[in-house]
Design an enzyme around this catalytic site. Structure first.
Site, PDB file in Angstrom:
ATOM      1  CD1 TRP A 140     -44.939   7.931 -86.647  1.00 57.64           C
ATOM      2  CD2 TRP A 140     -44.702   8.692 -84.554  1.00 57.64           C
ATOM      3  NE1 TRP A 140     -43.716   7.507 -86.177  1.00 57.64           N
ATOM      4  CE2 TRP A 140     -43.540   7.961 -84.904  1.00 57.64           C
ATOM      5  CE3 TRP A 140     -44.785   9.262 -83.285  1.00 57.64           C
ATOM      6  CZ2 TRP A 140     -42.466   7.793 -84.017  1.00 57.64           C
ATOM      7  CZ3 TRP A 140     -43.725   9.097 -82.400  1.00 57.64           C
ATOM      8  CH2 TRP A 140     -42.595   8.371 -82.775  1.00 57.64           C
ATOM      9  CG  ASP A 141     -52.033   9.120 -88.412  1.00 62.16           C
ATOM     10  OD1 ASP A 141     -51.660  10.302 -88.551  1.00 62.16           O
ATOM     11  OD2 ASP A 141     -52.284   8.373 -89.367  1.00 62.16           O
ATOM     12  CG  LEU A 142     -53.345   5.355 -83.285  1.00 63.41           C
ATOM     13  CD1 LEU A 142     -52.804   3.966 -82.970  1.00 63.41           C
ATOM     14  CD2 LEU A 142     -54.863   5.372 -83.183  1.00 63.41           C
TER      15      LEU A 142
END
Lengths: 405, 405
Positions: B162-164
């Site tokens: 999700w961060d990426l």
């Protein structure tokens, strides 16, 4: 006005990466024309499907697009598709595909029809060989580092993370290329391989260097957060939460909320550790999890949540997909992100808009999942400026089709 | 010339989403200035670290950037940072942050210094509350659908997906906003919440509709591919492969390569299924896996690979991170994606460039992970046009620092 209003992108693609790229750009206001063969692309019936066979996956990944249905085996159909891809307009002439860029989709061929065409070609591997998220993911190393410590069988992710990231990378690349074209006039071919996207991330996150510089590799740590403290815990009422402390501030709030500070101090003394250091928190992760587990086991979710929120500790609740939809307001109709939208042939369901909010541009409502071929005539008439007689003839010849469901 | 040459983006961020967004744009040629406090940001010592405490994670996610080190608690330091963020130039004035957009980082405050500033603010939740990849992921539903069927404890992903994806979404948003500014003159604030990115994907993939339209939710299917056929198999020599058949073509090549066609026909007859339909292949997934398992168990990896490749079946090899680095040419120095690069204070390691290839723009070599504060003087002299005397005074006052390792 939406932020990408006026931009036109054509798509001949299937599955996730390409469709997600253009769905994301459509959600920002771009006009996206997806061209499919008459019977639908390879992903047209992809599960999950409704009782009547409509693909919820296809509808979700193509919402907000115009669907054009063309016989792509017929030379006349291919010429039509090429004409749409290379139609004039300063804000048009962008194309994305994950089909082999050969034959009628060869870049040089298309470029003869529009000299400044921008084409993003999504590949499995850079050499053109096939690769899917599943067959790339296994090679990255992540499945062998996922799941219960001590296990030796791989755990595949269920989220098609590489496909999604590849798609968003392609979206970034298309906008970068469009910027370049407006400044310098030149179009170009972009190639983005799924496996390159994945392996680059392995490098970006330091996992390649961990092998080469440290002579080590990431182990399987279950639900522990690597290099910090974070773990899942079960509450008295059988719910499960994830707590995370990736900064000293988060660690302090977690200790305060759960009242474990004295026990932590005793542990520090016994083990010669300093829990203000995240490396030490990771080293002591199992002992710390054992300290925290009873606190959660003695409290209901509501009680634990109240304490954690009061101290602004960082935590999250495990939910099933049903629980997310039914119980989490961040996914509900008041979220601002999701709106109930009617999708023809499917029904009404909460549908997300773009996750980006803009202050100087219109935020568009969620798009509708089109019917296959729903916009065939509109695109032939408005983009190719064909006469209604010519469009009727194409229908008669079986070269194009409109919506049939 | 690289595709984003000339574009300047300033960053005040930590961890993954923000740094990954700008690292990706730097790999396309943008000038990225990362401003950190004198002691480094919250992620400066994030694991994995070298024996001397240098973070391989930080180096990877900040490669190709300029690092500027400023005392951000001092009013004079904050003014310096604001001046860099809002420095003039038609291709400058882009800013990304995951810090609270308040006080000296308030958008309205920054906008008074540069009226057409573009700022991307990355949030945990849209209401400004904290959320990390770990505490969002648990709420998406995916961890409860990941891992061995029948299990009831969640399996967290290890990849911070999700961060990426949030970072690459922010990169797309920044380029969209820069396009809008060049056409219409207006800057703006973009807000991107990590949880919105994640929950939107749950909707995009049809998982929300699966709950609402079908009254069903995705089950845990282990390493089976949902809605098609794909599974992992162990070879005679103890290696493990993932095979995938998400199209009829891939299914046929898999059957041909492994010689199971007659057994499949018998199974179809016995069970009343038609394996040309992917839904039926999914329904029969366990039986099909039992048919295929002996074929792999009787062959070495080399023998299986030879057959699968001859028929162009779609498969991949499970590898550990070490095996990826040591054995897979797609990650090696001849890959074209990875190049051995020396990172100061760390050493030489294979480092990836951007996964996008351009035909009309220069492909940049991989960036170098900077030393903290390595470019402080360069940025003060060249971006803020300070005199060398003024820069020296800032060092003397402890407001800025250069590289110290």
């Amino acid at each position: 006005m939406s932020i990408l209003a006026g931009l036109r992108i054509t798509e001949c693609a299937a599955f996730i990466a390409g469709p997600f790229a253009t769905m994301s750009l459509a959600s920002l206001g771009a006009e996206v024309i997806r061209i499919d063969p008459l019977e639908g692309g390879l992903d047209y019936r992809r599960w999950p499907v409704t009782a009547t066979g409509r693909s919820l996956y296809w509808a979700g990944l193509n919402k907000g697009k115009k669907s054009v249905s063309i016989d792509l085996r017929a030379p006349a159909g291919r010429e039509l598709a090429q004409a749409i891809i290379t139609a004039p307009g300063a804000d048009a002439g962008l194309f994305i595909s994950n089909f082999p860029a050969t034959g009628w989709l060869d870049f040089a061929t298309l470029q003869r029809l529009r000299g400044d065409l921008i084409m993003a070609s999504i590949l499995g591997n850079r050499d053109g060989s096939t690769a899917l998220d599943y067959t790339v993911n296994c090679a990255t190393g992540f499945p062998l580092a996922t799941g219960t410590p001590g296990g030796d069988t791989p755990t595949n992710h269920v989220l098609p993370a590489w496909d999604l990231l590849c798609g968003m990378t392609a979206a970034t690349g298309l906008l970068a290329a469009e910027r370049h074209r407006r400044r310098h006039g030149a179009g170009q071919l972009l190639k983005i391989a799924l496996s390159d996207v994945a392996f680059a991330v392995v490098g970006d996150l330091g996992l390649v260097a961990e092998v080469q510089i440290n002579g080590d590799e990431r182990k399987r740590h279950g639900n522990h957060i690597f290099g910090a403290f974070g773990h899942d815990f079960e509450t008295q009422d059988g719910r499960r939460v994830m707590v995370a402390a990736v900064s000293l501030g988060q660690w302090k709030t977690l200790c305060k909320a759960t009242g474990i500070s004295a026990a932590v101090a005793a542990l520090e003394q016994a083990e010669g550790l300093d829990m203000s250091r995240e490396g030490d928190r990771f080293a002591a992760r199992d002992a710390l999890a054992r300290l925290l587990a009873p606190w959660f086991a003695e409290r209901s979710l509501a009680q634990a949540a109240d304490r954690l929120d009061t101290e602004k500790a960082c935590w999250g609740l495990y939910q099933s997909f049903s629980q997310l939809v039914h119980d989490d307001p961040r996914c509900g109709p008041a979220s601002g992100l999701f709106t109930p939208i009617h999708h023809p042939g499917i029904g009404t369901t909460l549908t997300p808009r773009s996750p980006i909010d803009f202050t100087a541009c219109e935020t568009l409502p969620p798009g509708v999942g089109p019917l296959l071929g729903q916009h065939t005539d509109e695109v032939l008439l408005e983009v190719l400026k064909l006469s209604s007689g010519a469009v009727a003839a194409l229908h008669d010849q079986g070269i194009v089709a409109g919506a049939r469901e």
